[in-house]
Design an enzyme around this catalytic site. Structure first.
Site, short mmCIF file in Angstrom:
data_model
loop_
_atom_site.label_atom_id
_atom_site.label_comp_id
_atom_site.label_asym_id
_atom_site.label_seq_id
_atom_site.Cartn_x
_atom_site.Cartn_y
_atom_site.Cartn_z
N ASP A 139 15.68 -16.42 27.67
CA ASP A 139 16.07 -17.24 26.52
C ASP A 139 15.49 -18.65 26.59
OD1 ASP A 139 17.40 -15.36 25.06
OD2 ASP A 139 19.39 -15.86 25.84
N GLU A 192 30.70 -24.31 16.75
CA GLU A 192 31.38 -24.56 18.03
C GLU A 192 32.31 -25.77 18.01
OE1 GLU A 192 28.13 -24.00 17.68
OE2 GLU A 192 27.99 -21.98 18.52
N PHE A 240 26.43 -24.90 24.47
CA PHE A 240 27.13 -25.30 23.25
C PHE A 240 28.49 -25.92 23.57
CE2 PHE A 240 24.74 -21.32 21.83
CZ PHE A 240 23.58 -22.04 21.60
N ARG A 280 24.81 -15.35 33.42
CA ARG A 280 24.47 -14.29 32.47
C ARG A 280 24.19 -12.95 33.13
NH1 ARG A 280 19.87 -11.83 30.47
NH2 ARG A 280 19.91 -11.24 28.26
#
Lengths: 315, 307
Positions: free
Chosen positions: A114, A55, A80, A164
């Site tokens: 997650d 990244e 990230f 998401r």
């Protein structure tokens, strides 16, 4: 109405639609499933650059492309973008004021399964602290699509915060208009307090406002899609007219929308405030609704906190 | 020519420089004349003087890594790069990124002497509202192609610039200068991997291997050897040169333009080159000369002439 789609997918799909008739931007990808832009390279091979699981290089190379006059969209998870590549965003995008839109997906606790490593709960605080950066977050797929068009025409560093999982459409695509830096008054039920919301929790705020309305508490709900620059005028007006403000965000209560709003309130028109958001704890795996509940971000908690705020205002 | 101290060269050899690699390919198609070399060597003397003067005036700055890069930066700005000082943002220009941004005095001196701004501005280095920031700022200094200073980032930016050239079918080159200490940053290798993956033969990494970083010898602090092998294993073409030999430098830059892969020029240099008391001494990584030291340094540079 009644349709559901994740804000990340709406934004990404719309960008692909726009790219069919507009070749004035390029896409830089890391190897993640972000917002559907993973397939941009198959559709427009010349206009997509892939950087794998790296990244920092993703952001650095995007800055290089932008420094040569290209409009760049880069996509990766919000954790990230805001932390792994934090310095690249700050020093090589924001400081030179380059035309890079950073698409940060998987924001907040809605990430669910997650867990904490992938749930960005600090990204707004980080991104909004950078000079030159603009920070936006759509509340539903309709707003996300409108934002995609606005982002293509935008010049400068931009952070787009996306969620998401699918959410129900709240806005009517026929009537919704996105305007930079302008709060959108979604409902105005009275002058007891204002809820200022950014992102997908708008639905919960509206549900809470409707319940409160039935209980005799009139709430104004503002959708603050642009977190930076903040619509100060709308905040000051809300403070003056309703005398109490509750902020609601899928983000830690430190440094995000709540902080941005309170910075304006305390300087201009101090009123009682309440902050709904993540309670200085990391997320965890599980059903997002249960996690929201745990942090007092579900509809019932919002209603209870609103009542307490209304009571504080009266004293 | 050949002013470098043999004893120092030997010492540096033992301090971790790999011997010259065999099979090194160098190309020379009359890319420069002897007159060019002499002109550039004289220009380099002026650049060295400027570096000392500006850091002295600023009472802060980084002489060591500026002096080690003089020949390369001079060759780029005064012979190799296709640039137009009257039009610093000309879109077809060659790009230069000083990833080891603390060495900006050498770039500022080159830009001033090349005509991007008046050389009298040089002594405003690091002053409030000066166009010459302590580290390069692309929006403040004419001719600076990219903001830099935080180490390890420039090569990634160079990857983006080289990709842009391909995207728009332009034939400009992108040169990125890194320090040998700087390449301890992991992001450099993300960029190195990407340059090979995206087939960026229009990208040149120039590593200023002066062997010294702020607290000592590079290879005592964190070894970067075997350096040539590292770049080769990432798919790069590697050229190793004496970074204080103008002919070598010019030849390496020309070689880089002819290669089918991204090229890393590993230039062996001496930190603080040209000022005896600054050479090979990490104390001069980021310290300014006082009045007396400045006079001595300038005298040495003028007496020593071409290094």
């Amino acid at each position: 109405m009644g349709k559901t789609l994740a804000t990340r997918m709406a934004f990404g799909q719309e960008l692909i639609e726009i790219a069919k008739t507009n070749d004035k931007f390029v896409v830089c990808n890391a190897d993640t499933k972000t917002c559907g832009l993973e397939k941009f390279g198959k559709l427009f091979p010349e206009r997509e650059f892939s950087f794998g699981i790296a990244e920092q290089n993703l952001v650095g190379a995007s800055a290089g492309l932008a420094a040569c006059g290209n409009k760049v969209f880069l996509a990766t998870f919000a954790v990230f973008a805001s932390m792994r590549a934090c310095e690249q965003v700050r020093t090589f995008v924001c400081y030179p004021n380059l035309n890079v839109t950073i698409i940060g997906t998987h924001a907040g606790l809605q990430v669910g399964g997650d867990g904490a490593t992938h749930a960005a709960i600090e990204d707004v605080a980080i991104m909004r602290s950078f000079p030159n950066m603009t920070v936006v977050q759509p509340a539903d797929a309709v707003a996300a699509r409108a934002l995609a068009h606005a982002a293509v025409d935008f010049t400068g560093p931009l952070y787009v915060r996306l969620h998401r999982n699918p959410v129900a459409d709240l806005y009517d695509p026929e009537t919704y208009r996105f305007e930079w830096g302008k709060a959108n008054t979604v409902v105005d039920y009275g002058r007891d307090m204002t809820m200022i919301v950014s992102g997908i929790l708008l639905k919960k705020a509206l549900d809470a406002a409707n319940i409160l309305k039935e209980q005799g508490i009139g709430v104004r709900v503002l959708d603050m899609a642009t977190i930076k620059p903040l619509d100060k005028e709308a905040v000051i007006t809300a403070a003056k007219e309703t005398g109490a403000i509750m902020t609601i965000e899928d983000h830690t209560i430190f440094g995000g929308l709540g902080s941005a709003v309170s910075e304006v309130v305390v300087q201009n028109c101090p009123v009682p405030m309440e902050f709904v958001g993540i309670q200085d704890r990391f997320g965890e795996s599980g059903d997002p609704e249960l996690i929201y509940q745990d942090h007092g971000m579900d509809v019932d908690s919002i209603v209870a906190k609103a009542k307490a705020l209304a009571a504080r205002k009266r004293h | 020519m050949g002013g470098s101290k043999l004893s120092t060269e030997t010492e540096r050899g033992t301090q971790g420089f790999a011997p010259l690699q065999k099979g090194m390919i160098l190309v020379n198609h009359n890319y420069f004349t002897q007159r060019d070399v002499e002109r550039l060597e004289q220009q380099a003397v002026q650049i060295r003087e400027d570096i000392i003067s500006m850091i002295h005036a600023a009472k802060a700055g980084h002489p060591g890594g500026s002096l080690s890069a003089v020949e390369m930066v001079t060759a780029l700005y005064f012979h190799v790069m296709n640039i137009d000082p009257q039009n610093p943002r000309w879109e077809d220009r060659d790009r230069f990124i000083l990833s080891k941004g603390h060495s900006c005095p050498v770039m500022y001196a080159a830009l001033a002497r090349r005509g991007y701004f008046d050389p009298s501005v040089l002594t405003t280095l690091r002053q409030y509202h000066s166009i010459l920031q302590g580290h390069p700022d692309m929006n403040k200094t004419p001719g600076v192609d990219m903001t830099a200073g935080s180490l390890g980032n420039g090569l990634s930016v160079g990857v983006g610039m080289a990709l842009s050239a391909k995207l728009h079918h332009k034939d400009y080159m992108t040169y990125v200068m890194l320090g040998d200490g700087e390449i301890q940053e992991g992001m450099v290798w993300e960029a190195a991997m990407a340059a090979n993956h995206h087939d960026l033969k229009n990208l040149v990494a120039i590593v200023d291997c002066n062997g010294v970083q702020i607290n000592g010898w590079v290879n005592d602090i964190m070894t970067v050897e075997p350096l040539a092998d590292k770049w080769r294993s990432f798919g790069w073409n590697v050229v190793e040169v004496n970074g204080h030999n103008m002919k070598d430098v010019l030849t390496a830059l020309h070689t880089a333009k002819t290669m089918r892969h991204p090229t890393a020029i590993l230039m062996r240099t001496v930190k603080g080159k040209g000022v005896s008391f600054m050479e090979d001494d990490c104390a001069w990584h980021g310290a300014p000369p006082d009045d007396e030291q400045m006079v001595k340094a300038i005298a040495e540079i003028q007496e020593g002439g071409v290094v």
